[in-house]
Write a protein that holds these residues in place. Structure first.
Motif, short mmCIF file in Angstrom:
data_model
loop_
_atom_site.label_atom_id
_atom_site.label_comp_id
_atom_site.label_asym_id
_atom_site.label_seq_id
_atom_site.Cartn_x
_atom_site.Cartn_y
_atom_site.Cartn_z
N ASN B 178 43.48 18.71 46.82
CA ASN B 178 42.28 18.64 47.55
C ASN B 178 42.15 17.54 48.54
O ASN B 178 42.28 16.39 47.98
N PRO B 199 41.58 12.34 50.16
CA PRO B 199 42.36 13.03 48.92
C PRO B 199 41.65 12.77 47.63
O PRO B 199 40.77 11.60 47.55
N MET B 200 41.75 13.74 46.79
CA MET B 200 40.98 13.51 45.42
C MET B 200 42.10 13.35 44.26
O MET B 200 42.10 14.70 43.35
N PRO B 201 42.63 12.74 44.26
CA PRO B 201 43.69 12.45 42.85
C PRO B 201 42.94 12.25 41.75
O PRO B 201 41.62 11.87 41.87
N ASP B 202 43.22 13.04 40.57
CA ASP B 202 42.46 12.71 39.37
C ASP B 202 43.57 12.01 38.41
O ASP B 202 44.84 12.14 38.76
N ILE B 204 45.71 9.24 37.12
CA ILE B 204 45.74 7.83 37.99
C ILE B 204 45.09 8.20 39.49
O ILE B 204 45.47 9.24 40.06
N GLY B 205 44.30 7.26 40.01
CA GLY B 205 43.85 7.49 41.03
C GLY B 205 42.34 7.82 41.28
O GLY B 205 41.95 8.24 40.05
N TRP B 210 41.24 7.24 52.88
CA TRP B 210 42.86 7.03 53.59
C TRP B 210 42.84 7.18 55.13
O TRP B 210 41.87 7.94 55.77
N PHE B 225 46.00 3.45 52.31
CA PHE B 225 44.63 3.54 51.75
C PHE B 225 43.61 2.79 52.49
O PHE B 225 43.81 1.59 52.83
N ARG B 229 35.86 3.35 45.84
CA ARG B 229 34.78 3.15 45.27
C ARG B 229 34.48 1.54 44.69
O ARG B 229 35.55 0.88 44.52
#
Lengths: 344, 344
Positions: B178, B199-202, B204-205, B210, B225, B229
């Motif tokens: 995503n 990017p949308m890591p869930d 970890i991350g 970026w 990176f 937040r």
């Protein structure tokens, strides 16, 4: 039929010298594999954990040039240890081990000489939690390695290149998080590098295998969806790349991993991809070509897992090097004809 | 201080003709914005939903060349309508509306003539759930649009190019799922296209901003990176790109969105990025430069949202075009000097 090596597991943590005296090797698994002259070379993922007192937990993290160890008392307020691989506290997550990559060489493909020292270790903030699950390809005169770069920014994929498999030049992060299980084809296709990759959308979307191309190994795009999970099959929860694809008569054969639940099980299967457009799936394994059955596959750090990052094909024999239960390295020989017959 | 246009919201669904008689326009928001000669051109995201009977729900989906409507009775077993944007049933998720893009033009930047017909509509399996949240850039003689391509394979970002803002050529999927909220810089940097992406890591991350570069607009990498937040701030839950960055004296100014909880609130702030290496953050808004305060921002399809995809800077005035409450389009004029003073 998979013929497991009688010597399995062929490499265990007992075979690997820790990189420093206060660490212990807790896993050696998911190696890249490549034929190199008359040798087989593996690039092992070596997972190490700091030695700890009985009442503490620790997380190794790369920071500003070195690996530091963060320690907590087991009874620290707010500490979450429910996942053996992680430590969560104060909204942050740390890993209990950190991985580097190490070269192992063998003439017979079964007995390996393992380097005493890491070949490729965390050296960047985006690798702060480790470098994992490498794949090796040889294209256009150089060795190409992709590896999983893990940090608190996510799980990304980095690229490095080498002439000798020991000295590596980092080329950059090629796939943004979360994206792992990248396999680069051993030939350029229509003038471009080609790869399978595994983005991990959640909510809308699912972890699935995609195809991308690149001019320079670092910048990838023109992403195409290749294959997803299949309801009711052995790969009904999620799938992702495994070994680097290799040529077969009718196209490219890509051995991938598929996951199912109850119990959570990682098995291997194959995709037959179109020779000229590998984003097209021609056929796919009806049943796993390798699934956890041996004790070292069913029990370990993370049980019920067989997971490959590299195979060495030769005639009808495909030597599959694989991580078992996220702890040890094993070898199985599969018949290419059998794999092809199992496609539908 | 943000000066909201007295005419706000400047564009609402009542101003937009539906693309077909059995659809109604339910939102017109998150437009791309660009100066074009003496006009301002917006590329509106127009969200449409099928008209339904009181006892049914419907999902519009592009399939094999046309948008088809899937319908269910509201009391169908297993139907999950807990998210107004989605219909979940039998393990699959559908959206209740589908978006296309439409051109609007204005001389004064406030009153817009809106095309009767879509300019860019779903036309590919990876766009089956719609094309959303465009951004417009003009680089090297052509207009570049990126858009969110939504399908059951995930939320990806596609690229299209045009000479006239109305006829678009699809160039491919540039960021795998995503990944959305891409903004392409209006100049090449060190010979390459440059972009921010999200990017949308869930696990970890976290969703974060970026930086990546490209030779050809379609293949992106060397991911770095940029910003995440910030605990305790107005952007403590997640952040992502907003408007296409523009040049200021000290570098690039990128207006982005930040999200906080309780209540869930989308506001806008700014990043000052290094002129030569925009992956380096020089400064960042301490407080939002625009946050939901007007009734049309606080209440609507998804309340407490201001979200920009494009601004038109001119001297000290930055015209911020933004979606309010995921339903309407509004305009606020911000002072560049004020924005710069609010950076830390």
């Amino acid at each position: 039929m998979a013929r497991r090596a009688p010597e399995n597991p062929i490499i265990t943590p007992a075979h690997v010298a820790p990189s420093r005296a206060d660490f212990e090797v807790v896993g050696v698994f998911n190696p890249a594999a490549i034929a190199h002259g008359d040798h087989v070379v593996l690039l092992l993922r070596v997972a190490e954990a700091p030695k700890v007192a009985p009442n503490e937990v620790a997380a190794p993290v790369w920071e500003r040039g070195e690996i530091v160890v963060k320690r907590w008392r087991r009874d620290a307020p707010g500490l979450d240890l429910s996942d053996a691989r992680a430590i969560s506290i104060d909204g942050a997550t740390w890993l209990t081990s950190i991985s580097h990559l190490r070269v192992a060489r063998s003439r017979d493909g079964v007995h390996f000489e393992i380097d005493d020292r890491p070949t490729f270790a965390p050296a960047h903030p985006l690798e702060a939690f480790g470098v994992e699950d490498p794949r090796l390809t040889f294209v256009a005169g150089e060795y190409i390695m992709n590896y999983t770069a893990v940090s608190d920014a996510g799980i990304a994929t980095g690229i490095a290149t080498s002439r000798d498999l020991r000295n590596w030049e980092r080329r950059g992060i090629a796939f943004a998080p979360n994206n792992r299980d990248v396999t680069i084809f051993p030939e350029q296709i229509a003038g471009k590098y080609a790869a399978l990759h595994r983005p991990m959308p959640d909510g809308i979307g699912q972890p699935a295998i995609w195809y991308a191309t690149s001019w320079d190994l670092v910048r990838w795009g023109d992403h195409r969806f290749v294959a997803g999970r299949r309801a009711g099959a052995w790969d009904d929860l999620k799938i992702g790349g495994g070994a680097v694809p290799f040529r077969v008569d009718r196209g490219w054969l890509a051995i991938y991993h598929g996951v199912t639940r109850e119990p959570l099980t990682y098995s291997l299967g194959a995709l037959l991809l179109d020779e000229h457009d590998p984003s097209r799936v021609l056929a796919r394994s009806r049943e796993p070509i390798l699934k956890p059955e041996a004790p070292y596959e069913m029990r370990g750090f993370f049980g019920n897992v067989v997971f490959t990052c590299g195979v060495v094909p030769s005639g009808d024999v495909v030597k599959v090097y694989y991580g078992a239960a996220d702890g040890v390295t094993a070898l199985a020989e599969l018949s290419l004809a059998d794999i092809m017959r199992g496609l539908a």
